[in-house]
Motif scaffolding. Structure first.
Motif, PDB file in Angstrom:
ATOM      1  N   ALA A 108      13.243  -2.439  -1.510  1.00 11.48           N
ATOM      2  CA  ALA A 108      12.622  -2.881  -2.757  1.00 11.48           C
ATOM      3  C   ALA A 108      11.158  -3.270  -2.537  1.00 11.48           C
ATOM      4  N   VAL A 109      10.450  -3.481  -3.652  1.00 10.50           N
ATOM      5  CA  VAL A 109       9.045  -3.869  -3.594  1.00 10.50           C
ATOM      6  C   VAL A 109       8.892  -5.379  -3.422  1.00 10.50           C
ATOM      7  N   VAL A 110      10.005  -6.080  -3.261  1.00  6.85           N
ATOM      8  CA  VAL A 110       9.970  -7.529  -3.039  1.00  6.85           C
ATOM      9  C   VAL A 110      10.434  -7.819  -1.618  1.00  6.85           C
ATOM     10  N   PRO A 111      10.008  -8.951  -1.052  1.00  3.93           N
ATOM     11  CA  PRO A 111      10.375  -9.250   0.338  1.00  3.93           C
ATOM     12  C   PRO A 111      11.803  -9.741   0.481  1.00  3.93           C
ATOM     13  N   GLY A 112      12.385  -9.466   1.640  1.00  5.52           N
ATOM     14  CA  GLY A 112      13.674 -10.019   2.013  1.00  5.52           C
ATOM     15  C   GLY A 112      13.481 -11.122   3.049  1.00  5.52           C
ATOM     16  N   ARG A 113      14.555 -11.733   3.449  1.00  4.42           N
ATOM     17  CA  ARG A 113      14.471 -12.838   4.405  1.00  4.42           C
ATOM     18  C   ARG A 113      14.327 -12.329   5.827  1.00  4.42           C
ATOM     19  N   ASP A 114      15.027 -11.241   6.155  1.00  2.38           N
ATOM     20  CA  ASP A 114      15.059 -10.714   7.513  1.00  2.38           C
ATOM     21  C   ASP A 114      14.346  -9.369   7.578  1.00  2.38           C
ATOM     22  N   MET A 115      14.310  -8.786   8.775  1.00  6.01           N
ATOM     23  CA  MET A 115      13.787  -7.432   8.934  1.00  6.01           C
ATOM     24  C   MET A 115      14.938  -6.465   9.159  1.00  6.01           C
ATOM     25  N   GLN A 116      14.805  -5.286   8.571  1.00  8.44           N
ATOM     26  CA  GLN A 116      15.727  -4.188   8.834  1.00  8.44           C
ATOM     27  C   GLN A 116      15.004  -3.200   9.746  1.00  8.44           C
ATOM     28  N   ALA A 117      15.721  -2.613  10.685  1.00  4.82           N
ATOM     29  CA  ALA A 117      15.089  -1.735  11.666  1.00  4.82           C
ATOM     30  C   ALA A 117      15.907  -0.468  11.846  1.00  4.82           C
ATOM     31  N   GLY A 118      15.222   0.614  12.189  1.00  2.84           N
ATOM     32  CA  GLY A 118      15.917   1.873  12.404  1.00  2.84           C
ATOM     33  C   GLY A 118      14.966   2.978  12.782  1.00  2.84           C
ATOM     34  N   VAL A 119      15.346   4.213  12.414  1.00  2.00           N
ATOM     35  CA  VAL A 119      14.550   5.406  12.722  1.00  2.00           C
ATOM     36  C   VAL A 119      14.308   6.178  11.428  1.00  2.00           C
ATOM     37  N   ALA A 120      13.047   6.516  11.161  1.00  2.00           N
ATOM     38  CA  ALA A 120      12.687   7.315  10.000  1.00  2.00           C
ATOM     39  C   ALA A 120      12.410   8.745  10.441  1.00  2.00           C
ATOM     40  N   THR A 121      12.717   9.697   9.574  1.00  2.00           N
ATOM     41  CA  THR A 121      12.448  11.109   9.852  1.00  2.00           C
ATOM     42  C   THR A 121      11.586  11.679   8.743  1.00  2.00           C
ATOM     43  N   TRP A 128       5.709  -3.311   4.914  1.00  2.00           N
ATOM     44  CA  TRP A 128       5.730  -4.586   4.187  1.00  2.00           C
ATOM     45  C   TRP A 128       5.781  -4.309   2.682  1.00  2.00           C
ATOM     46  N   PRO A 129       6.212  -5.283   1.878  1.00  2.18           N
ATOM     47  CA  PRO A 129       6.414  -5.023   0.446  1.00  2.18           C
ATOM     48  C   PRO A 129       5.096  -4.897  -0.311  1.00  2.18           C
ATOM     49  N   THR A 130       4.912  -3.794  -1.001  1.00  2.00           N
ATOM     50  CA  THR A 130       3.798  -3.662  -1.944  1.00  2.00           C
ATOM     51  C   THR A 130       4.383  -3.288  -3.302  1.00  2.00           C
ATOM     52  N   ALA A 131       3.640  -3.597  -4.360  1.00  2.00           N
ATOM     53  CA  ALA A 131       4.122  -3.327  -5.716  1.00  2.00           C
ATOM     54  C   ALA A 131       4.065  -1.836  -6.048  1.00  2.00           C
ATOM     55  N   GLU A 132       3.409  -1.028  -5.184  1.00  2.00           N
ATOM     56  CA  GLU A 132       3.285   0.417  -5.386  1.00  2.00           C
ATOM     57  C   GLU A 132       2.572   0.729  -6.701  1.00  2.00           C
ATOM     58  N   ASN A 133       1.614  -0.119  -7.048  1.00  2.00           N
ATOM     59  CA  ASN A 133       0.890   0.001  -8.311  1.00  2.00           C
ATOM     60  C   ASN A 133      -0.435  -0.733  -8.145  1.00  2.00           C
ATOM     61  N   PHE A 134      -1.554  -0.015  -8.231  1.00  2.00           N
ATOM     62  CA  PHE A 134      -2.834  -0.667  -7.949  1.00  2.00           C
ATOM     63  C   PHE A 134      -3.177  -1.738  -8.983  1.00  2.00           C
ATOM     64  N   LEU A 135      -2.533  -1.705 -10.151  1.00  2.00           N
ATOM     65  CA  LEU A 135      -2.774  -2.740 -11.143  1.00  2.00           C
ATOM     66  C   LEU A 135      -2.210  -4.090 -10.701  1.00  2.00           C
ATOM     67  N   ARG A 136      -1.364  -4.073  -9.661  1.00  2.00           N
ATOM     68  CA  ARG A 136      -0.784  -5.318  -9.143  1.00  2.00           C
ATOM     69  C   ARG A 136      -1.276  -5.582  -7.720  1.00  2.00           C
ATOM     70  N   TYR A 137      -2.493  -5.195  -7.465  1.00  2.00           N
ATOM     71  CA  TYR A 137      -3.099  -5.382  -6.145  1.00  2.00           C
ATOM     72  C   TYR A 137      -3.087  -6.853  -5.720  1.00  2.00           C
ATOM     73  N   SER A 138      -3.399  -7.768  -6.637  1.00  2.00           N
ATOM     74  CA  SER A 138      -3.450  -9.194  -6.280  1.00  2.00           C
ATOM     75  C   SER A 138      -2.106  -9.686  -5.787  1.00  2.00           C
ATOM     76  N   ARG A 139      -1.046  -9.157  -6.359  1.00  2.00           N
ATOM     77  CA  ARG A 139       0.299  -9.533  -5.910  1.00  2.00           C
ATOM     78  C   ARG A 139       0.541  -9.038  -4.495  1.00  2.00           C
ATOM     79  N   ASP A 140       0.034  -7.841  -4.175  1.00  2.00           N
ATOM     80  CA  ASP A 140       0.184  -7.306  -2.814  1.00  2.00           C
ATOM     81  C   ASP A 140      -0.478  -8.206  -1.787  1.00  2.00           C
ATOM     82  N   MET A 141      -1.614  -8.787  -2.129  1.00  2.00           N
ATOM     83  CA  MET A 141      -2.309  -9.647  -1.175  1.00  2.00           C
ATOM     84  C   MET A 141      -1.515 -10.910  -0.882  1.00  2.00           C
TER      85      MET A 141
END
Length: 427
Positions: free
Chosen positions: A75-88, A192-205
Protein backbone atom coordinates in the motif's frame (compact mmCIF):
# COMPACT_ATOMS: atom_id res chain seq x y z
CA UNK A 1 -10.59 34.30 -28.07
CA UNK A 2 -10.34 34.41 -24.28
CA UNK A 3 -12.96 31.68 -24.12
CA UNK A 4 -10.77 29.33 -26.19
CA UNK A 5 -7.71 30.19 -24.10
CA UNK A 6 -9.68 29.31 -20.97
CA UNK A 7 -10.85 26.01 -22.48
CA UNK A 8 -7.28 25.16 -23.49
CA UNK A 9 -6.02 25.93 -19.98
CA UNK A 10 -8.71 23.71 -18.51
CA UNK A 11 -7.79 20.83 -20.84
CA UNK A 12 -4.12 21.18 -19.88
CA UNK A 13 -5.00 21.25 -16.18
CA UNK A 14 -7.21 18.15 -16.46
CA UNK A 15 -4.52 16.38 -18.45
CA UNK A 16 -1.90 17.25 -15.84
CA UNK A 17 -4.08 15.93 -13.02
CA UNK A 18 -4.79 12.74 -14.98
CA UNK A 19 -1.09 12.21 -15.64
CA UNK A 20 -0.37 12.60 -11.92
CA UNK A 21 -2.27 9.33 -11.39
CA UNK A 22 -0.68 7.56 -14.37
CA UNK A 23 2.68 5.98 -13.67
CA UNK A 24 4.03 4.06 -16.70
CA UNK A 25 6.82 1.53 -16.16
CA UNK A 26 10.41 2.72 -16.45
CA UNK A 27 12.08 2.47 -19.82
CA UNK A 28 15.54 0.94 -19.98
CA UNK A 29 17.92 3.86 -19.59
CA UNK A 30 20.26 4.88 -22.42
CA UNK A 31 23.41 2.78 -22.54
CA UNK A 32 26.02 4.34 -20.24
CA UNK A 33 28.92 5.64 -22.31
CA UNK A 34 31.18 3.10 -20.63
CA UNK A 35 29.13 0.37 -22.42
CA UNK A 36 29.19 2.00 -25.85
CA UNK A 37 31.55 0.74 -28.56
CA UNK A 38 32.48 -2.21 -26.34
CA UNK A 39 34.54 0.00 -24.01
CA UNK A 40 33.52 -2.28 -21.13
CA UNK A 41 33.37 -6.06 -21.03
CA UNK A 42 30.99 -6.04 -18.05
CA UNK A 43 28.42 -8.37 -19.62
CA UNK A 44 31.01 -10.78 -21.00
CA UNK A 45 32.64 -10.93 -17.55
CA UNK A 46 29.49 -12.61 -16.26
CA UNK A 47 27.97 -14.46 -19.22
CA UNK A 48 25.97 -16.98 -17.15
CA UNK A 49 23.88 -14.22 -15.59
CA UNK A 50 23.76 -11.85 -18.54
CA UNK A 51 21.78 -13.67 -21.19
CA UNK A 52 18.34 -13.43 -19.58
CA UNK A 53 15.58 -10.87 -20.16
CA UNK A 54 14.61 -11.20 -16.48
CA UNK A 55 16.48 -9.39 -13.71
CA UNK A 56 16.28 -10.53 -10.09
CA UNK A 57 17.02 -8.25 -7.16
CA UNK A 58 16.36 -8.27 -3.45
CA UNK A 59 13.87 -5.89 -1.86
CA UNK A 60 12.78 -4.65 1.54
CA UNK A 61 9.80 -2.38 2.12
CA UNK A 62 8.03 -0.65 4.97
CA UNK A 63 4.87 -0.24 2.88
CA UNK A 64 1.85 -1.87 4.49
CA UNK A 65 1.38 -5.37 3.02
CA UNK A 66 -2.12 -6.15 1.77
CA UNK A 67 -3.46 -9.60 0.89
CA UNK A 68 -1.95 -13.09 1.16
CA UNK A 69 1.81 -13.41 0.80
CA UNK A 70 1.55 -15.28 -2.52
CA UNK A 71 -0.54 -12.42 -4.00
CA UNK A 72 0.73 -9.42 -2.07
CA UNK A 73 0.18 -5.75 -2.77
CA UNK A 74 2.11 -3.00 -0.99
CA UNK A 75 0.00 0.00 0.00
CA UNK A 76 0.90 3.69 -0.23
CA UNK A 77 0.80 3.91 3.58
CA UNK A 78 3.51 2.70 5.96
CA UNK A 79 3.40 -0.53 7.93
CA UNK A 80 5.02 -1.27 11.27
CA UNK A 81 7.57 -3.82 10.04
CA UNK A 82 9.56 -4.47 6.88
CA UNK A 83 8.70 -7.15 4.35
CA UNK A 84 11.60 -8.66 2.41
CA UNK A 85 12.02 -10.89 -0.61
CA UNK A 86 13.09 -11.07 -4.25
CA UNK A 87 11.65 -8.98 -7.09
CA UNK A 88 11.79 -10.00 -10.76
CA UNK A 89 11.77 -7.42 -13.55
CA UNK A 90 11.58 -8.26 -17.27
CA UNK A 91 13.22 -6.14 -19.97
CA UNK A 92 10.81 -5.63 -22.84
CA UNK A 93 7.77 -7.61 -23.87
CA UNK A 94 7.39 -11.38 -23.79
CA UNK A 95 9.73 -12.99 -26.28
CA UNK A 96 12.33 -10.18 -26.32
CA UNK A 97 15.65 -11.85 -27.11
CA UNK A 98 18.96 -11.32 -25.33
CA UNK A 99 20.54 -10.17 -28.61
CA UNK A 100 18.03 -7.31 -28.74
CA UNK A 101 18.59 -6.46 -25.08
CA UNK A 102 22.35 -6.51 -25.61
CA UNK A 103 21.99 -4.10 -28.55
CA UNK A 104 19.93 -1.68 -26.44
CA UNK A 105 22.38 -2.02 -23.56
CA UNK A 106 25.48 -1.24 -25.60
CA UNK A 107 24.11 1.57 -27.76
CA UNK A 108 24.00 -0.54 -30.92
CA UNK A 109 20.24 -0.16 -31.43
CA UNK A 110 18.38 3.03 -32.36
CA UNK A 111 14.99 1.44 -31.63
CA UNK A 112 12.90 2.92 -28.85
CA UNK A 113 14.11 1.57 -25.53
CA UNK A 114 11.85 -1.05 -23.91
CA UNK A 115 9.79 -0.87 -20.76
CA UNK A 116 10.93 -2.62 -17.58
CA UNK A 117 8.01 -4.73 -16.36
CA UNK A 118 7.70 -5.85 -12.74
CA UNK A 119 6.82 -9.54 -13.02
CA UNK A 120 6.51 -10.52 -9.37
CA UNK A 121 7.40 -9.65 -5.79
CA UNK A 122 8.24 -12.90 -4.04
CA UNK A 123 7.93 -11.97 -0.37
CA UNK A 124 10.00 -14.29 1.82
CA UNK A 125 10.22 -12.77 5.29
CA UNK A 126 9.05 -10.16 7.77
CA UNK A 127 11.74 -8.14 9.53
CA UNK A 128 10.10 -6.95 12.72
CA UNK A 129 10.82 -3.51 14.13
CA UNK A 130 11.70 -5.03 17.47
CA UNK A 131 13.00 -8.40 18.54
CA UNK A 132 15.29 -11.00 17.02
CA UNK A 133 15.35 -12.08 13.40
CA UNK A 134 12.96 -14.86 12.48
CA UNK A 135 14.13 -18.00 10.73
CA UNK A 136 12.65 -16.67 7.48
CA UNK A 137 14.55 -13.39 7.85
CA UNK A 138 17.80 -15.25 8.51
CA UNK A 139 17.16 -17.33 5.37
CA UNK A 140 16.69 -14.11 3.34
CA UNK A 141 20.06 -12.79 4.50
CA UNK A 142 21.59 -16.19 3.75
CA UNK A 143 20.24 -15.92 0.19
CA UNK A 144 21.90 -12.51 -0.15
CA UNK A 145 25.14 -14.11 1.07
CA UNK A 146 24.83 -16.80 -1.58
CA UNK A 147 24.36 -14.11 -4.24
CA UNK A 148 27.47 -12.34 -2.96
CA UNK A 149 29.52 -15.51 -3.28
CA UNK A 150 28.51 -15.72 -6.95
CA UNK A 151 29.03 -12.00 -7.60
CA UNK A 152 32.15 -10.31 -8.98
CA UNK A 153 31.39 -7.25 -6.85
CA UNK A 154 31.49 -8.08 -3.14
CA UNK A 155 29.59 -4.97 -2.01
CA UNK A 156 25.84 -4.70 -1.56
CA UNK A 157 24.19 -1.71 -3.23
CA UNK A 158 21.04 -0.46 -1.45
CA UNK A 159 18.92 1.68 -3.80
CA UNK A 160 16.45 4.24 -2.41
CA UNK A 161 13.95 5.76 -4.90
CA UNK A 162 12.33 9.20 -4.91
CA UNK A 163 8.85 10.60 -4.24
CA UNK A 164 5.77 9.98 -6.40
CA UNK A 165 7.07 6.54 -7.35
CA UNK A 166 5.18 3.28 -7.74
CA UNK A 167 6.66 -0.04 -6.65
CA UNK A 168 7.00 -0.96 -10.34
CA UNK A 169 8.96 2.18 -11.22
CA UNK A 170 11.17 1.82 -8.14
CA UNK A 171 11.91 -1.79 -9.09
CA UNK A 172 12.67 -0.69 -12.66
CA UNK A 173 15.20 1.88 -11.49
CA UNK A 174 16.96 -0.59 -9.21
CA UNK A 175 16.85 -3.34 -11.85
CA UNK A 176 18.57 -1.23 -14.47
CA UNK A 177 21.21 -0.21 -11.94
CA UNK A 178 21.90 -3.93 -11.41
CA UNK A 179 21.71 -4.64 -15.15
CA UNK A 180 24.33 -2.04 -16.01
CA UNK A 181 26.82 -3.34 -13.48
CA UNK A 182 26.93 -6.20 -15.99
CA UNK A 183 24.75 -7.99 -13.39
CA UNK A 184 27.93 -8.27 -11.36
CA UNK A 185 26.53 -6.67 -8.18
CA UNK A 186 24.02 -7.54 -5.47
CA UNK A 187 21.31 -4.87 -5.34
CA UNK A 188 18.75 -4.45 -2.55
CA UNK A 189 15.83 -2.13 -3.34
CA UNK A 190 14.40 -0.25 -0.37
CA UNK A 191 10.77 0.64 -1.17
CA UNK A 192 9.29 3.36 1.03
CA UNK A 193 5.65 4.54 0.91
CA UNK A 194 4.83 7.30 -1.57
CA UNK A 195 1.37 8.54 -2.53
CA UNK A 196 2.21 7.84 -6.22
CA UNK A 197 0.75 11.24 -7.06
CA UNK A 198 2.79 14.43 -7.40
CA UNK A 199 -0.14 16.45 -6.06
CA UNK A 200 0.57 14.80 -2.69
CA UNK A 201 4.30 15.46 -2.69
CA UNK A 202 4.18 17.10 0.77
CA UNK A 203 2.73 13.92 2.21
CA UNK A 204 5.61 11.93 0.68
CA UNK A 205 8.13 14.10 2.51
CA UNK A 206 6.47 13.19 5.79
CA UNK A 207 6.55 9.45 5.09
CA UNK A 208 10.18 9.80 3.97
CA UNK A 209 11.22 10.69 7.52
CA UNK A 210 9.08 7.83 8.86
CA UNK A 211 10.90 5.38 6.58
CA UNK A 212 14.38 6.43 7.71
CA UNK A 213 14.55 4.18 10.81
CA UNK A 214 13.64 1.17 8.66
CA UNK A 215 16.38 1.94 6.16
CA UNK A 216 18.88 2.46 8.98
CA UNK A 217 17.96 -0.93 10.42
CA UNK A 218 18.25 -2.58 6.99
CA UNK A 219 21.77 -1.20 6.48
CA UNK A 220 22.85 -2.28 9.94
CA UNK A 221 21.37 -5.77 9.49
CA UNK A 222 23.10 -6.17 6.11
CA UNK A 223 26.38 -5.28 7.82
CA UNK A 224 25.78 -7.75 10.63
CA UNK A 225 24.26 -10.68 8.73
CA UNK A 226 26.10 -10.82 5.41
CA UNK A 227 29.69 -11.15 4.24
CA UNK A 228 29.52 -7.98 2.14
CA UNK A 229 32.81 -6.10 1.95
CA UNK A 230 30.83 -2.85 2.18
CA UNK A 231 27.21 -1.74 2.11
CA UNK A 232 26.80 1.05 -0.46
CA UNK A 233 23.74 3.32 -0.29
CA UNK A 234 22.52 5.03 -3.47
CA UNK A 235 19.67 7.54 -3.11
CA UNK A 236 17.77 9.44 -5.77
CA UNK A 237 15.77 12.65 -5.37
CA UNK A 238 13.54 12.53 -2.24
CA UNK A 239 15.13 9.19 -1.45
CA UNK A 240 17.92 11.39 -0.07
CA UNK A 241 15.56 12.61 2.65
CA UNK A 242 15.10 8.97 3.68
CA UNK A 243 18.77 8.09 3.15
CA UNK A 244 20.32 11.16 4.77
CA UNK A 245 18.29 10.77 7.95
CA UNK A 246 18.90 7.01 7.99
CA UNK A 247 22.67 7.34 7.52
CA UNK A 248 22.79 9.84 10.38
CA UNK A 249 21.06 7.23 12.57
CA UNK A 250 23.58 4.60 11.46
CA UNK A 251 26.43 7.00 12.25
CA UNK A 252 25.10 7.82 15.71
CA UNK A 253 24.50 4.14 16.48
CA UNK A 254 28.07 3.31 15.42
CA UNK A 255 29.45 6.06 17.69
CA UNK A 256 28.08 4.39 20.81
CA UNK A 257 30.67 2.65 23.04
CA UNK A 258 31.09 -0.98 21.98
CA UNK A 259 28.91 -0.65 18.86
CA UNK A 260 29.84 -2.62 15.75
CA UNK A 261 31.06 -0.69 12.72
CA UNK A 262 28.37 -0.44 9.99
CA UNK A 263 30.77 -1.18 7.08
CA UNK A 264 29.39 1.73 5.07
CA UNK A 265 30.96 2.01 1.63
CA UNK A 266 29.91 4.49 -1.04
CA UNK A 267 27.05 6.80 -0.09
CA UNK A 268 25.87 8.44 -3.30
CA UNK A 269 23.07 11.03 -3.41
CA UNK A 270 21.86 11.81 -6.96
CA UNK A 271 19.84 15.06 -7.32
CA UNK A 272 19.06 14.94 -3.59
CA UNK A 273 15.70 16.43 -2.65
CA UNK A 274 16.46 16.98 1.02
CA UNK A 275 16.54 20.08 3.18
CA UNK A 276 20.07 21.43 2.69
CA UNK A 277 20.74 22.42 6.29
CA UNK A 278 19.46 19.12 7.67
CA UNK A 279 21.40 17.24 4.98
CA UNK A 280 24.68 18.84 6.12
CA UNK A 281 23.84 18.20 9.78
CA UNK A 282 23.16 14.55 8.97
CA UNK A 283 26.39 14.21 7.01
CA UNK A 284 28.36 15.32 10.05
CA UNK A 285 27.04 12.22 11.84
CA UNK A 286 28.02 9.66 9.21
CA UNK A 287 30.70 11.05 6.85
CA UNK A 288 33.50 9.56 8.96
CA UNK A 289 31.80 6.13 8.88
CA UNK A 290 31.46 5.95 5.07
CA UNK A 291 34.16 5.21 2.52
CA UNK A 292 33.03 8.24 0.52
CA UNK A 293 30.00 10.52 0.24
CA UNK A 294 29.18 11.80 -3.26
CA UNK A 295 26.54 14.46 -3.89
CA UNK A 296 25.62 14.92 -7.58
CA UNK A 297 23.83 18.21 -8.35
CA UNK A 298 22.48 20.20 -11.29
CA UNK A 299 22.09 23.80 -10.18
CA UNK A 300 19.42 24.30 -12.89
CA UNK A 301 17.36 21.28 -11.76
CA UNK A 302 13.73 22.32 -12.37
CA UNK A 303 12.20 19.70 -10.04
CA UNK A 304 14.34 20.91 -7.15
CA UNK A 305 13.56 24.54 -8.02
CA UNK A 306 9.88 23.71 -7.48
CA UNK A 307 10.66 21.69 -4.34
CA UNK A 308 12.51 24.69 -2.92
CA UNK A 309 9.41 26.83 -3.37
CA UNK A 310 7.17 24.22 -1.73
CA UNK A 311 9.53 23.53 1.17
CA UNK A 312 10.70 27.15 1.56
CA UNK A 313 14.33 26.06 1.83
CA UNK A 314 17.04 25.10 -0.63
CA UNK A 315 17.58 21.46 -1.48
CA UNK A 316 20.81 19.51 -1.15
CA UNK A 317 20.76 19.00 -4.93
CA UNK A 318 20.49 22.74 -5.51
CA UNK A 319 22.07 24.19 -2.38
CA UNK A 320 22.19 27.77 -1.15
CA UNK A 321 25.33 28.11 0.98
CA UNK A 322 24.01 31.29 2.60
CA UNK A 323 21.51 29.16 4.55
CA UNK A 324 24.31 27.54 6.58
CA UNK A 325 25.71 29.04 9.77
CA UNK A 326 29.49 29.68 9.84
CA UNK A 327 30.30 26.46 11.73
CA UNK A 328 28.37 24.27 9.27
CA UNK A 329 29.90 26.14 6.33
CA UNK A 330 33.44 25.58 7.62
CA UNK A 331 32.73 21.90 8.23
CA UNK A 332 31.31 21.40 4.76
CA UNK A 333 34.17 23.23 3.04
CA UNK A 334 36.67 21.06 4.88
CA UNK A 335 34.82 17.77 4.51
CA UNK A 336 36.35 17.00 1.10
CA UNK A 337 39.80 16.94 2.68
CA UNK A 338 38.88 15.39 6.02
CA UNK A 339 36.36 12.75 4.94
CA UNK A 340 36.72 12.51 1.17
CA UNK A 341 33.26 13.87 0.45
CA UNK A 342 32.77 14.85 -3.19
CA UNK A 343 30.46 17.40 -4.80
CA UNK A 344 29.78 16.50 -8.43
CA UNK A 345 28.40 19.40 -10.47
CA UNK A 346 26.51 18.16 -13.48
CA UNK A 347 26.76 21.08 -15.90
CA UNK A 348 24.43 20.48 -18.88
CA UNK A 349 26.28 23.05 -20.99
CA UNK A 350 29.25 20.66 -21.07
CA UNK A 351 27.27 17.45 -21.70
CA UNK A 352 25.81 16.88 -25.19
CA UNK A 353 22.07 16.25 -25.21
CA UNK A 354 21.45 16.76 -21.50
CA UNK A 355 18.50 19.02 -20.72
CA UNK A 356 19.50 22.14 -18.84
CA UNK A 357 16.77 21.45 -16.25
CA UNK A 358 17.41 17.71 -15.87
CA UNK A 359 16.51 16.02 -12.59
CA UNK A 360 16.87 12.46 -13.92
CA UNK A 361 20.47 12.79 -15.05
CA UNK A 362 21.83 9.80 -13.13
CA UNK A 363 20.03 7.35 -15.41
CA UNK A 364 19.08 9.51 -18.41
CA UNK A 365 22.57 10.71 -19.31
CA UNK A 366 25.23 8.23 -20.52
CA UNK A 367 28.12 10.28 -19.11
CA UNK A 368 26.67 10.61 -15.62
CA UNK A 369 25.50 6.99 -15.46
CA UNK A 370 29.00 5.88 -16.44
CA UNK A 371 30.46 7.85 -13.53
CA UNK A 372 27.87 6.33 -11.17
CA UNK A 373 28.88 2.81 -12.21
CA UNK A 374 32.63 3.48 -11.92
CA UNK A 375 32.11 5.00 -8.47
CA UNK A 376 30.04 2.09 -7.15
CA UNK A 377 32.04 -0.72 -8.76
CA UNK A 378 35.61 0.55 -8.56
CA UNK A 379 35.50 3.04 -5.66
CA UNK A 380 37.73 5.52 -7.46
CA UNK A 381 37.96 9.11 -6.23
CA UNK A 382 36.71 11.76 -8.65
CA UNK A 383 40.21 12.73 -9.73
CA UNK A 384 40.76 9.18 -11.00
CA UNK A 385 37.39 8.95 -12.80
CA UNK A 386 38.14 11.40 -15.60
CA UNK A 387 36.52 14.41 -13.90
CA UNK A 388 37.94 17.93 -13.61
CA UNK A 389 38.29 19.97 -10.41
CA UNK A 390 36.63 23.35 -9.94
CA UNK A 391 36.00 25.93 -7.22
CA UNK A 392 32.81 27.93 -6.73
CA UNK A 393 32.66 31.55 -5.67
CA UNK A 394 31.54 30.38 -2.21
CA UNK A 395 34.83 28.53 -1.80
CA UNK A 396 33.28 25.10 -2.30
CA UNK A 397 35.41 22.66 -4.25
CA UNK A 398 33.65 20.45 -6.78
CA UNK A 399 34.22 18.04 -9.66
CA UNK A 400 32.62 18.23 -13.07
CA UNK A 401 32.46 16.74 -16.56
CA UNK A 402 34.41 18.55 -19.27
CA UNK A 403 33.60 18.37 -23.00
CA UNK A 404 36.44 15.86 -23.52
CA UNK A 405 35.02 13.43 -20.95
CA UNK A 406 34.75 10.52 -23.45
CA UNK A 407 38.51 10.71 -24.05
CA UNK A 408 39.17 10.90 -20.30
CA UNK A 409 36.83 7.95 -19.67
CA UNK A 410 38.71 5.84 -22.23
CA UNK A 411 41.91 6.43 -20.25
CA UNK A 412 40.15 5.40 -17.03
CA UNK A 413 38.87 2.17 -18.61
CA UNK A 414 42.32 1.34 -19.96
CA UNK A 415 43.89 1.83 -16.51
CA UNK A 416 41.25 -0.41 -14.96
CA UNK A 417 41.93 -3.09 -17.56
CA UNK A 418 45.65 -2.97 -16.84
CA UNK A 419 45.03 -3.24 -13.11
CA UNK A 420 42.60 -6.17 -13.44
CA UNK A 421 44.00 -9.42 -12.01
CA UNK A 422 45.25 -11.89 -14.58
CA UNK A 423 43.15 -15.08 -14.60
CA UNK A 424 45.06 -18.21 -13.58
CA UNK A 425 46.49 -20.26 -16.43
CA UNK A 426 44.68 -23.51 -17.22
CA UNK A 427 46.58 -26.72 -16.56
Amino acid sequence: MLRYVGIFALVVAVGTIAMSFYQPPMRLMPAPFVFVDQQSSAFSDNPEKAADPEISLFFATNRLPVGPRDNRLYAVVPGRDMQAGVATVRIGEEGTTWDKIYAWSTGMSDDRRPFLHLQRMNEQATIESEGDLSGEAKAWFAEINEALRNSADKDIIVYVHGANTTVERAAGQAAQLHHFTGRNSVVVLFVWPTAENFLRYSRDMVTAFGAAPHLAKLVELLSQNTDAAKVDVFTYSAGATVGSDAMAMVGRDAARPGAAAPRLGEVYHAAPDADFRSFVDDMRDYADKAERVTVAVNMSDSALRLSQVINRASRAGRPDMSELDPEATNWLLGASKTYGTELLRVRPENIPGLSNRSHTFWYDDPWVSSDVLITLLHHLPAGERGLAAGKAGTGAHYWTFTPDYPAQLAKVIERLRQQAPTPPATQ
